[in-house]
Scaffold this motif. Structure first.
Motif, PDB file in Angstrom:
ATOM      1  N   PHE A  89      -2.285  38.393 112.093  1.00 56.02           N
ATOM      2  CA  PHE A  89      -2.763  37.013 112.195  1.00 56.02           C
ATOM      3  C   PHE A  89      -3.224  36.824 113.633  1.00 56.02           C
ATOM      4  CE2 PHE A  89       0.755  37.235 109.177  1.00 56.02           C
ATOM      5  CZ  PHE A  89       0.120  36.797 108.030  1.00 56.02           C
ATOM      6  N   TRP A  90      -4.380  36.214 113.797  1.00 54.42           N
ATOM      7  CA  TRP A  90      -4.943  36.079 115.144  1.00 54.42           C
ATOM      8  C   TRP A  90      -5.737  34.792 115.230  1.00 54.42           C
ATOM      9  CZ3 TRP A  90      -9.871  36.238 117.473  1.00 54.42           C
ATOM     10  CH2 TRP A  90      -9.870  36.470 118.854  1.00 54.42           C
ATOM     11  N   LYS A  91      -5.534  34.054 116.325  1.00 55.39           N
ATOM     12  CA  LYS A  91      -6.250  32.790 116.513  1.00 55.39           C
ATOM     13  C   LYS A  91      -7.399  32.998 117.494  1.00 55.39           C
ATOM     14  CE  LYS A  91      -5.666  27.892 117.420  1.00 55.39           C
ATOM     15  NZ  LYS A  91      -7.063  27.712 117.275  1.00 55.39           N
ATOM     16  N   PRO A  92      -8.636  32.742 117.042  1.00 57.22           N
ATOM     17  CA  PRO A  92      -9.780  32.887 117.951  1.00 57.22           C
ATOM     18  C   PRO A  92      -9.744  31.833 119.058  1.00 57.22           C
ATOM     19  CG  PRO A  92     -10.515  32.149 115.778  1.00 57.22           C
ATOM     20  CD  PRO A  92      -9.036  32.332 115.707  1.00 57.22           C
ATOM     21  N   GLU A  93     -10.203  32.228 120.223  1.00 61.96           N
ATOM     22  CA  GLU A  93     -10.277  31.319 121.367  1.00 61.96           C
ATOM     23  C   GLU A  93     -11.720  31.279 121.864  1.00 61.96           C
ATOM     24  OE1 GLU A  93      -7.342  32.520 124.223  1.00 61.96           O
ATOM     25  OE2 GLU A  93      -5.751  32.504 122.729  1.00 61.96           O
ATOM     26  N   PRO A  94     -12.108  30.222 122.558  1.00 65.56           N
ATOM     27  CA  PRO A  94     -13.510  30.040 122.983  1.00 65.56           C
ATOM     28  C   PRO A  94     -14.085  31.197 123.802  1.00 65.56           C
ATOM     29  CG  PRO A  94     -12.270  28.021 123.338  1.00 65.56           C
ATOM     30  CD  PRO A  94     -11.278  29.064 122.919  1.00 65.56           C
ATOM     31  N   GLN A 137     -16.257  33.876 121.918  1.00 62.49           N
ATOM     32  CA  GLN A 137     -17.398  33.501 121.091  1.00 62.49           C
ATOM     33  C   GLN A 137     -18.673  34.225 121.506  1.00 62.49           C
ATOM     34  OE1 GLN A 137     -19.074  29.364 121.655  1.00 62.49           O
ATOM     35  NE2 GLN A 137     -17.217  29.119 122.879  1.00 62.49           N
ATOM     36  N   GLY A 138     -19.554  34.357 120.543  1.00 57.96           N
ATOM     37  CA  GLY A 138     -20.900  34.868 120.795  1.00 57.96           C
ATOM     38  C   GLY A 138     -21.804  33.646 120.868  1.00 57.96           C
ATOM     39  N   TRP A 139     -22.209  33.153 119.722  1.00 58.34           N
ATOM     40  CA  TRP A 139     -22.944  31.906 119.644  1.00 58.34           C
ATOM     41  C   TRP A 139     -21.949  30.755 119.729  1.00 58.34           C
ATOM     42  CZ3 TRP A 139     -27.316  30.109 120.859  1.00 58.34           C
ATOM     43  CH2 TRP A 139     -27.772  28.901 120.368  1.00 58.34           C
ATOM     44  N   LEU A 140     -22.419  29.552 119.969  1.00 56.80           N
ATOM     45  CA  LEU A 140     -21.589  28.371 120.117  1.00 56.80           C
ATOM     46  C   LEU A 140     -20.566  28.249 118.978  1.00 56.80           C
ATOM     47  CD1 LEU A 140     -21.148  25.754 121.787  1.00 56.80           C
ATOM     48  CD2 LEU A 140     -22.773  24.652 120.257  1.00 56.80           C
ATOM     49  N   ASN A 141     -19.295  28.221 119.330  1.00 55.04           N
ATOM     50  CA  ASN A 141     -18.183  28.050 118.386  1.00 55.04           C
ATOM     51  C   ASN A 141     -18.125  29.113 117.285  1.00 55.04           C
ATOM     52  OD1 ASN A 141     -17.404  25.691 119.778  1.00 55.04           O
ATOM     53  ND2 ASN A 141     -18.844  24.477 118.584  1.00 55.04           N
ATOM     54  N   THR A 142     -18.712  30.268 117.545  1.00 56.14           N
ATOM     55  CA  THR A 142     -18.727  31.350 116.565  1.00 56.14           C
ATOM     56  C   THR A 142     -18.150  32.614 117.197  1.00 56.14           C
ATOM     57  OG1 THR A 142     -20.703  30.402 115.558  1.00 56.14           O
ATOM     58  CG2 THR A 142     -20.217  32.690 115.016  1.00 56.14           C
ATOM     59  N   LEU A 143     -17.185  33.229 116.510  1.00 57.33           N
ATOM     60  CA  LEU A 143     -16.550  34.428 117.024  1.00 57.33           C
ATOM     61  C   LEU A 143     -17.560  35.565 117.123  1.00 57.33           C
ATOM     62  CD1 LEU A 143     -13.837  35.684 117.907  1.00 57.33           C
ATOM     63  CD2 LEU A 143     -13.475  36.327 115.513  1.00 57.33           C
ATOM     64  N   HIS A 144     -17.622  36.200 118.275  1.00 58.28           N
ATOM     65  CA  HIS A 144     -18.550  37.298 118.536  1.00 58.28           C
ATOM     66  C   HIS A 144     -18.306  38.428 117.527  1.00 58.28           C
ATOM     67  CE1 HIS A 144     -20.520  40.594 120.623  1.00 58.28           C
ATOM     68  NE2 HIS A 144     -21.099  39.699 121.410  1.00 58.28           N
ATOM     69  N   VAL A 194     -17.587  33.279 111.610  1.00 51.26           N
ATOM     70  CA  VAL A 194     -16.192  32.925 111.855  1.00 51.26           C
ATOM     71  C   VAL A 194     -16.159  31.909 112.993  1.00 51.26           C
ATOM     72  CG1 VAL A 194     -13.922  33.797 112.528  1.00 51.26           C
ATOM     73  CG2 VAL A 194     -15.436  35.209 111.109  1.00 51.26           C
ATOM     74  N   SER A 195     -15.618  30.755 112.719  1.00 52.58           N
ATOM     75  CA  SER A 195     -15.551  29.689 113.716  1.00 52.58           C
ATOM     76  C   SER A 195     -14.428  29.945 114.715  1.00 52.58           C
ATOM     77  CB  SER A 195     -15.315  28.346 113.026  1.00 52.58           C
ATOM     78  OG  SER A 195     -15.075  27.342 113.987  1.00 52.58           O
ATOM     79  N   THR A 196     -14.688  29.648 115.983  1.00 54.10           N
ATOM     80  CA  THR A 196     -13.633  29.724 117.000  1.00 54.10           C
ATOM     81  C   THR A 196     -12.851  28.407 117.070  1.00 54.10           C
ATOM     82  OG1 THR A 196     -15.225  29.081 118.704  1.00 54.10           O
ATOM     83  CG2 THR A 196     -14.798  31.438 118.438  1.00 54.10           C
ATOM     84  N   LEU A 197     -13.219  27.451 116.245  1.00 52.70           N
ATOM     85  CA  LEU A 197     -12.536  26.159 116.220  1.00 52.70           C
ATOM     86  C   LEU A 197     -11.458  26.090 115.142  1.00 52.70           C
ATOM     87  CD1 LEU A 197     -15.659  23.842 116.633  1.00 52.70           C
ATOM     88  CD2 LEU A 197     -14.108  24.672 118.407  1.00 52.70           C
ATOM     89  N   GLU A 198     -11.430  27.092 114.268  1.00 47.67           N
ATOM     90  CA  GLU A 198     -10.461  27.104 113.170  1.00 47.67           C
ATOM     91  C   GLU A 198      -9.095  27.559 113.646  1.00 47.67           C
ATOM     92  OE1 GLU A 198     -11.478  29.092 109.560  1.00 47.67           O
ATOM     93  OE2 GLU A 198     -13.585  28.564 109.733  1.00 47.67           O
ATOM     94  N   GLY A 199      -8.169  27.554 112.711  1.00 43.15           N
ATOM     95  CA  GLY A 199      -6.835  28.073 112.983  1.00 43.15           C
ATOM     96  C   GLY A 199      -6.829  29.582 112.913  1.00 43.15           C
TER      97      GLY A 199
END
Length: 164
Positions: free
Chosen positions: A41-46, A49-56, A93-98
């Motif tokens: 389980f892993w929580k993305p952080e800003p 990101q690659g593009w705005l609010n999107t996990l690289h 994949v959003s970096t704003l999600e859980g």
């Protein structure tokens, strides 16, 4: 589901980008065993990101590659290297999600060549990214001598036992 103990956790010089807990810029992944699967389980952080609010996409690939390595570490009790990785990006994949969930398991083994299926799921349980890793597993003796690997245990397996 049982938490896996990192066999290198307190080793001097250990700084894996994927799983070393002391790597300040690393992903600090932890792993669990659930039957044939290894889960993380892993929580993305800003900052990832690659593009705005999107996990690289590269970070997604690292997450999937790392969990595939841990399948070999736990299931085969050795180490090795990824020799090929096919990644399919299905949904951003959003970096704003859980927390994200990653799952991996062995598809096939031919001597020291291991095919591992891995997938990354968002918080809603949707599969966002899939990978097929071809892994070259080292003989256990080489893993012990060159990679300082001993064994990968679960917390439950080590209750009341000192591993030092």
């Amino acid at each position: 589901m049982e938490k896996l103990l990192n066999p290198w956790k307190n080793m001097e010089g250990y700084c894996c980008f994927g799983c070393a807990p002391q790597n300040k810029s690393g992903l600090k992944m932890e792993f669990y065993e659930d039957g044939d699967e290894i889960i993380s389980f892993w929580k993305p952080e800003p900052q990832y990101q690659g593009w705005l609010n999107t996990l690289h996409g590269g970070i997604q690939a690292v997450l999937l590659d790392e969990i595939c390595g841990w399948v070999v570490i736990r299931k085969l009790q050795t180490t090795g290297v990824t020799s090929k990785m096919e990644t399919r990006y299905i949904k951003p994949v959003s970096t704003l999600e859980g927390k994200l969930t990653l799952k991996a398991s062995i598809r096939e083994q031919k001597r020291n060549i291991i095919l591992i299926d891995a997938a990354l799921y968002n918080e809603a349980g949707e599969c966002c990214t899939k990978a097929l890793c071809t892994y070259f597993a080292f003989p256990q003796e080489k893993a012990r001598q060159e990679m300082y690997f001993r064994e990968c245990h679960t917390e439950k397996e080590t209750e009341g036992i000192s591993l030092t």
